[in-house]
Design an enzyme around this catalytic site. Structure first.
Site, PDB file in Angstrom:
ATOM      1  N   ASN A 243       0.838  -1.208   0.000  1.00 57.96           N
ATOM      2  CA  ASN A 243       0.000   0.000   0.000  1.00 57.96           C
ATOM      3  C   ASN A 243       0.869   1.253   0.000  1.00 57.96           C
ATOM      4  OD1 ASN A 243      -1.539  -2.254   1.540  1.00 57.96           O
ATOM      5  ND2 ASN A 243      -3.112  -0.875   0.790  1.00 57.96           N
ATOM      6  N   GLU A 244       1.926   1.215   0.792  1.00 55.99           N
ATOM      7  CA  GLU A 244       2.838   2.362   0.895  1.00 55.99           C
ATOM      8  C   GLU A 244       3.481   2.657  -0.463  1.00 55.99           C
ATOM      9  OE1 GLU A 244       5.637   2.056   4.103  1.00 55.99           O
ATOM     10  OE2 GLU A 244       6.911   3.643   3.328  1.00 55.99           O
ATOM     11  N   ARG A 245       3.890   1.600  -1.140  1.00 53.47           N
ATOM     12  CA  ARG A 245       4.599   1.809  -2.421  1.00 53.47           C
ATOM     13  C   ARG A 245       3.641   2.269  -3.504  1.00 53.47           C
ATOM     14  NH1 ARG A 245       8.322  -3.399  -0.809  1.00 53.47           N
ATOM     15  NH2 ARG A 245       9.451  -2.178   0.733  1.00 53.47           N
ATOM     16  N   ALA A 248       2.814   5.929  -2.896  1.00 55.40           N
ATOM     17  CA  ALA A 248       3.992   6.746  -3.216  1.00 55.40           C
ATOM     18  C   ALA A 248       4.065   7.007  -4.722  1.00 55.40           C
ATOM     19  CB  ALA A 248       5.259   6.036  -2.739  1.00 55.40           C
ATOM     20  N   GLY A 365      10.506   3.862   2.373  1.00 57.42           N
ATOM     21  CA  GLY A 365       9.545   2.830   1.957  1.00 57.42           C
ATOM     22  C   GLY A 365      10.193   1.724   1.140  1.00 57.42           C
TER      23      GLY A 365
END
Ligand SMILES: Cc1cc2nc3c(=O)[nH]c(=O)nc-3n(C[C@H](O)[C@H](O)[C@H](O)COP(=O)(O)OP(=O)(O)OC[C@H]3O[C@@H](n4cnc5c(N)ncnc54)[C@H](O)[C@@H]3O)c2cc1C
Length: 388
Positions: A243-245, A248, A365
Site C-alpha cells: 500500500n505504501e509503495r 507513493a 519505503g
C-alpha cells in the site's frame, strides 16, 4: 472491472483538490519553516471531509470506496505541492492503518482505527531501527510476554508523525526465532509509560513532517493490542508495504505533473537571448519527453490499481511503480531546477523545495536497490538460477 474514471471520480477529484487547497496549500510555507504542522487540526478537517480511510469499512467510519479513489487522492496529494504533509497523510491512510483494518479485532478497530479515520487520532508506522532499515528482518525491538501484557524494549528511527502520533503500528520481535520469524504488529498507544520521543530529526526535505527517533524502556501494552496473528507481523508488514509503495507512486505522478506545468509556465515568461526559453526546441523536447515518461507511469499506476481492485497480488506492480517513480521524480526535479537557473537555487522558489523533497522517494519505503532486489527475485535473476 478496473480504473474507469466516471463523473463521480471527477467530482471526488475536484472536492479533494478543494479541501487540500483550502486546508494545506495556504499554510505550506509556514509549516515548512516551522519544521512541523498541526497534525490533529489538519487530520480532523480531512476526516470530516471523508479523506481518511477511503477504502475502509464504513462500520469504522471509512468511505467503503474502491482503490480507484485512492489513486485520485494520491495524485491530488502530490499536486498540492507540500510533500511533507502528503507523506504524513499517506502514513495515516496507507501505511499505519491497512494491517489494523485487515487483521485487527473489532475492539482494536473501534478504539484506534475509527478515531484515526475521523482524524481524532494521529497514527505512525514504526518499523525502521538504527540497525535495521532495508533489512527489516534485522530489527531488534523486543516485546516479551508478561501475563496479559507485552513489555517492549528497543528503539525506532525516522518515524514520520513520530512526535504527534497517538498510536503506533509497531513491528517488534515477540519470540526468539530470529530473522523474519517471530515478529508481531502491535498497536502501541504513545501515552503509555516507558515510551518517549528521544529525538526530533532535522531533514534535507519534507521539513514540515515531523520525523522522530522513538525509545521503549519496559513499555507495556496489552497482548490484546496485537494486530492479527502473533508471529505473523513480518508477513503482514510486507503486505502493508505494498500500500505504501502504491500510494507513493500515485502521489509522485501528481507532483511531477505540477512540476512540469509550473516549469513550462516559468519558461514561457523567462527570456534569454531575446526569446522566451520555452521557444527553444531543446527545452520543449526535454519537457515533452519527461511528460511522456510521467504519462507512462500514470498508466502503469492505473494498471496496478486495476490489478489491486481485482484482488490480485500487486507486489510486482507496486515494486516497479515505486522504483520508476523514485527515479523519474529525481530526473524531473533536477531538470526543472536546472531550467529555473539561479532562481531555482533560491530558497524562495518552489522548485528548490521540490528538488529537496523529491529525493526521499528513492530511499523511504524501500530504496531503489531494495525494489531491484525484490524484482530480481521475482523475475528469477538470482545467482541460484531460480526465484527465491
Ligand atoms: C524522511 C523519512 C521518513 C521515514 N519514515 C518512516 C516511517 O514513518 N516509518 C518507518 O518505519 N521508517 C521510515 N523511514 C525509514 C525508511 O523506510 C528507511 O530509511 C529505508 O527503508 C532505508 O533504510 P536505511 O535508512 O536504514 O538504509 P540502509 O538499510 O542502511 O541502506 C542504505 C542504502 O544502501 C543501499 N542498499 C540497501 N540494501 C541494498 C541491497 N540489498 N543491495 C544494494 N544496495 C542496497 C540503498 O541505496 C540504501 O539507500 C523514513 C525515512 C526517511 C528518510
Amino acid at each position: 472491472m478496473g480504473v474507469h474514471f466516471t463523473a463521480d471520480h471527477e467530482a471526488f477529484r475536484e472536492a479533494a483538490r478543494g479541501v487540500l487547497e483550502r486546508e494545506v496549500v495556504p499554510h505550506a510555507q509556514e509549516w515548512e519553516e516551522a519544521g512541523t504542522f498541526p497534525a490533529h487540526r489538519l487530520f480532523k478537517a480531512l476526516g470530516t471531509a471523508g479523506l481518511l480511510g477511503l477504502e475502509y469499512d464504513p462500520a469504522y467510519g471509512g468511505q467503503g470506496a474502491d482503490h480507484s479513489y485512492t489513486v485520485i487522492l494520491g495524485e491530488e496529494l502530490g499536486r498540492m505541492g507540500c510533500a511533507g504533509v502528503a507523506m504524513a497523510i499517506a502514513v495515516q491512510n496507507d501505511m499505519a492503518t491497512p494491517s489494523l483494518h485487515s487483521h485487527g479485532t473489532h475492539e482494536l478497530k473501534q478504539r484506534y482505527l475509527a478515531p484515526a479515520l475521523r482524524g481524532e487520532m494521529v497514527a505512525a508506522i514504526a518499523v525502521t531501527e538504527p540497525d535495521a532499515g532495508s533489512d527489516v528482518a534485522g530489527l531488534r525491538t523486543r516485546a516479551e510476554r508478561d501475563g496479559d501484557d507485552w513489555v517492549i524494549n528497543g528503539s525506532k528511527l525516522y518515524i514520520t508523525n513520530g512526535t504527534q502520533a497517538d498510536w503506533l503500528c509497531l513491528l517488534a520481535r515477540t519470540s526468539a526465532e530470529g530473522g523474519y520469524r517471530g515478529m508481531s504488529q502491535i498497536v502501541f498507544p504513545a501515552g503509555n509509560p516507558g515510551f518517549s520521543v528521544s529525538r526530533t530529526l532535522r531533514k534535507l526535505g519534507n521539513k514540515c513532517s515531523d520525523t522522530a527517533e522513538l525509545s521503549f524502556t519496559d513499555a507495556r501494552v496489552p497482548v490484546a493490542n496485537t494486530i492479527g496473528e502473533i508471529g505473523r507481523g513480518f508477513q503482514q508488514q510486507m503486505t502493508q508495504f505494498q500500500n505504501e509503495r502504491m500510494i507513493a507512486a500515485y502521489t509522485a505522478v501528481g507532483a511531477m505533473d505540477r512540476a512540469l506545468s509550473l516549469t513550462a509556465g516559468y519558461l514561457r515568461d523567462r527570456q534569454t537571448f531575446g526569446r522566451p526559453l520555452l521557444s527553444r526546441q531543446y527545452v520543449q523536447f526535454r519537457l515533452a519527453e519527461l511528460a511522456a515518461e510521467v504519462d507512462t507511469l500514470r498508466h502503469y499506476n492505473y494498471a496496478c490499481a486495476e490489478a489491486y481492485i481485482r484482488g490480485e497480488d500487486t507486489t510486482r506492480f507496486a515494486t516497479i511503480a515505486k522504483l520508476k517513480a523514485g527515479r523519474l521524480q529525481r530526473e524531473i526535479a533536477d531538470t526543472c531546477l536546472q531550467f529555473h537557473g539561479g532562481f531555482g537555487y533560491m530558497e524562495e522558489s518552489w522548485v528548490s523545495r521540490y528538488f529537496r523533497d523529491s529525493r526521499l522517494l528513492s530511499i523511504g519505503g524501500g530504496s531503489d536497490e531494495v525494489m531491484l532486489q525484490i524484482l530480481a527475485r521475482l523475475d528469477g535473476y538470482t545467482g541460484s538460477g531460480h526465484a527465491s
